[in-house]
Design a protein around this motif. Structure first.
Motif, PDB file in Angstrom:
ATOM      1  N   TRP A   1      -2.508   8.541  -3.500  1.00 50.34           N
ATOM      2  CA  TRP A   1      -2.512   9.211  -2.196  1.00 50.34           C
ATOM      3  C   TRP A   1      -2.914   8.225  -1.104  1.00 50.34           C
ATOM      4  N   GLY A   2      -3.877   7.371  -1.392  1.00 53.17           N
ATOM      5  CA  GLY A   2      -4.283   6.371  -0.415  1.00 53.17           C
ATOM      6  C   GLY A   2      -3.154   5.421  -0.074  1.00 53.17           C
ATOM      7  N   LEU A   3      -2.397   5.013  -1.085  1.00 52.05           N
ATOM      8  CA  LEU A   3      -1.250   4.139  -0.837  1.00 52.05           C
ATOM      9  C   LEU A   3      -0.197   4.837   0.020  1.00 52.05           C
ATOM     10  N   ILE A   4      -0.007   6.134  -0.212  1.00 46.82           N
ATOM     11  CA  ILE A   4       0.933   6.890   0.616  1.00 46.82           C
ATOM     12  C   ILE A   4       0.413   6.954   2.048  1.00 46.82           C
ATOM     13  N   GLY A   5      -0.886   7.209   2.185  1.00 45.83           N
ATOM     14  CA  GLY A   5      -1.455   7.337   3.519  1.00 45.83           C
ATOM     15  C   GLY A   5      -1.453   6.039   4.297  1.00 45.83           C
ATOM     16  N   PHE A   6      -1.857   4.952   3.663  1.00 45.06           N
ATOM     17  CA  PHE A   6      -1.964   3.681   4.373  1.00 45.06           C
ATOM     18  C   PHE A   6      -0.635   2.950   4.520  1.00 45.06           C
ATOM     19  N   PHE A   7       0.201   2.999   3.471  1.00 44.43           N
ATOM     20  CA  PHE A   7       1.417   2.177   3.469  1.00 44.43           C
ATOM     21  C   PHE A   7       2.710   2.973   3.329  1.00 44.43           C
ATOM     22  N   ASN A   8       2.616   4.312   3.230  1.00 46.94           N
ATOM     23  CA  ASN A   8       3.771   5.183   3.014  1.00 46.94           C
ATOM     24  C   ASN A   8       4.565   4.727   1.785  1.00 46.94           C
TER      25      ASN A   8
ATOM     26  N   GLY B   1      10.383  11.296   2.927  1.00 46.30           N
ATOM     27  CA  GLY B   1      10.514  10.974   4.340  1.00 46.30           C
ATOM     28  C   GLY B   1       9.148  10.686   4.933  1.00 46.30           C
ATOM     29  N   GLN B   2       9.119  10.475   6.210  1.00 45.84           N
ATOM     30  CA  GLN B   2       7.875  10.180   6.900  1.00 45.84           C
ATOM     31  C   GLN B   2       6.957  11.399   6.853  1.00 45.84           C
ATOM     32  N   ALA B   3       5.698  11.163   6.523  1.00 54.12           N
ATOM     33  CA  ALA B   3       4.705  12.234   6.538  1.00 54.12           C
ATOM     34  C   ALA B   3       4.107  12.318   7.936  1.00 54.12           C
ATOM     35  N   SER B   4       3.595  13.489   8.283  1.00 51.28           N
ATOM     36  CA  SER B   4       2.963  13.649   9.586  1.00 51.28           C
ATOM     37  C   SER B   4       1.687  12.819   9.649  1.00 51.28           C
ATOM     38  N   ALA B   5       1.213  12.587  10.838  1.00 47.68           N
ATOM     39  CA  ALA B   5      -0.006  11.797  11.021  1.00 47.68           C
ATOM     40  C   ALA B   5      -1.197  12.465  10.352  1.00 47.68           C
TER      41      ALA B   5
END
Length: 90
Positions: A20-27, A41-45
């Motif tokens: 989850w951290g990798l998704i949050g920081f680096f998508n 796709g792009q996640a919301s902020a």
């Protein structure tokens, strides 16, 4: 058995939180990269912020989890009293 189960669940929680951290920081989704899967796709902020927080929590758990427990027992008093502390007149 319980200790092993705790360690396995901790490892799974840490891996999930780091993903989850990798998704949050680096998508970037590590699980999709390893096992294949469609890219998201792009996640919301706000979603990315939550992913980052969960990732940091997983990292903190990985660093602070008691991976090995050394069981120690302590007794008070002297061997003459059977491990009890006797109070009273001397």
């Amino acid at each position: 058995m319980r200790s092993t189960l705790m360690k396995v669940t901790a490892v799974l929680a840490i891996i999930g939180a780091i993903n989850w951290g990798l998704i949050g920081f680096f998508n970037w989704n590590l699980v999709n990269a390893i096992f294949g899967g469609s890219t998201q796709g792009q996640a919301s902020a706000l979603a990315r912020l939550i992913y980052c927080i969960v990732g940091l929590a997983g990292l903190a758990l990985a660093l602070t989890f008691p991976w090995s427990r050394k069981e120690t027992t302590t007794t008070t008093g002297s061997p003459m009293t059977g491990g009890r502390t006797i109070s009273g007149r001397t």
